[in-house]
Design a protein around this motif. Sequence first.
Motif, PDB file in Angstrom:
ATOM      1  N   ILE A 272       0.837  -1.198   0.000  1.00 29.26           N
ATOM      2  CA  ILE A 272       0.000   0.000   0.000  1.00 29.26           C
ATOM      3  C   ILE A 272       0.875   1.253   0.000  1.00 29.26           C
ATOM      4  O   ILE A 272       1.842   1.350   0.749  1.00 29.26           O
ATOM      5  N   CYS A 273       0.497   2.192  -0.840  1.00 26.78           N
ATOM      6  CA  CYS A 273       1.133   3.513  -0.867  1.00 26.78           C
ATOM      7  C   CYS A 273       0.074   4.521  -0.465  1.00 26.78           C
ATOM      8  O   CYS A 273      -0.879   4.758  -1.212  1.00 26.78           O
ATOM      9  N   ARG A 274       0.232   5.102   0.705  1.00 31.99           N
ATOM     10  CA  ARG A 274      -0.758   6.065   1.202  1.00 31.99           C
ATOM     11  C   ARG A 274      -0.854   7.295   0.312  1.00 31.99           C
ATOM     12  O   ARG A 274      -1.872   7.970   0.269  1.00 31.99           O
ATOM     13  N   CYS A 275       0.227   7.604  -0.386  1.00 32.01           N
ATOM     14  CA  CYS A 275       0.246   8.795  -1.239  1.00 32.01           C
ATOM     15  C   CYS A 275      -0.307   8.517  -2.638  1.00 32.01           C
ATOM     16  O   CYS A 275      -0.494   9.443  -3.417  1.00 32.01           O
ATOM     17  N   GLY A 276      -0.514   7.239  -2.977  1.00 30.34           N
ATOM     18  CA  GLY A 276      -1.111   6.892  -4.256  1.00 30.34           C
ATOM     19  C   GLY A 276      -0.182   6.997  -5.450  1.00 30.34           C
ATOM     20  O   GLY A 276      -0.621   7.338  -6.546  1.00 30.34           O
ATOM     21  N   THR A 277       1.084   6.679  -5.265  1.00 34.56           N
ATOM     22  CA  THR A 277       2.045   6.798  -6.379  1.00 34.56           C
ATOM     23  C   THR A 277       2.091   5.541  -7.242  1.00 34.56           C
ATOM     24  O   THR A 277       3.100   5.248  -7.873  1.00 34.56           O
ATOM     25  N   TYR A 278       0.997   4.819  -7.322  1.00 34.81           N
ATOM     26  CA  TYR A 278       0.979   3.528  -8.014  1.00 34.81           C
ATOM     27  C   TYR A 278       1.383   3.620  -9.488  1.00 34.81           C
ATOM     28  O   TYR A 278       2.090   2.744  -9.985  1.00 34.81           O
ATOM     29  N   SER A 279       0.959   4.632 -10.188  1.00 32.42           N
ATOM     30  CA  SER A 279       1.329   4.737 -11.610  1.00 32.42           C
ATOM     31  C   SER A 279       2.830   4.973 -11.749  1.00 32.42           C
ATOM     32  O   SER A 279       3.458   4.435 -12.673  1.00 32.42           O
TER      33      SER A 279
END
Length: 154
Positions: free
Chosen positions: A130-137
Amino acid sequence: MNLIRINKKEYTVDIDNETPLLWFLRDHIGLTGTKYGCGVAQCGACVVHLDGEAVRSCVTKMKRAIGKDVTTIEGLSAHGDHPLQIAWKDVDVPQCGYCHAGQIMSAAVLLRERPDPTDQDIDDAMTGNICRCGTYSRIRKAIHHAAELQKQKG
């Protein structure tokens, strides 16, 4: 005497066998790159390699790690030059950075097993991180970039 090999260095283990590996790494030998996130193996911040397998060190008991080889983010490369570490910088992946040691350690196993991963391979392998900051892309882009760097390196 119980021994464990961490980042190619042997350590004597003199703690309760039920102690999570994470606490041995952080509190007993001072390797703080591996992070505590949730404590229940749900976030992936604490991923290390145990005999080459990506494991959640927050729930991996010392009794499982004794006599094995452990690699942490500090041991992934001698000079921070693993293709994933380079790609993470090139793509500017981290925002807060808290999850990224675990992200990189999970991705390293993926690239070892699938040197040219598809988006679906990446999504499947990284789904537990999980990345809390949402840097998945950016994470996906960096993994593809690291795969290319590995190919170039030979």
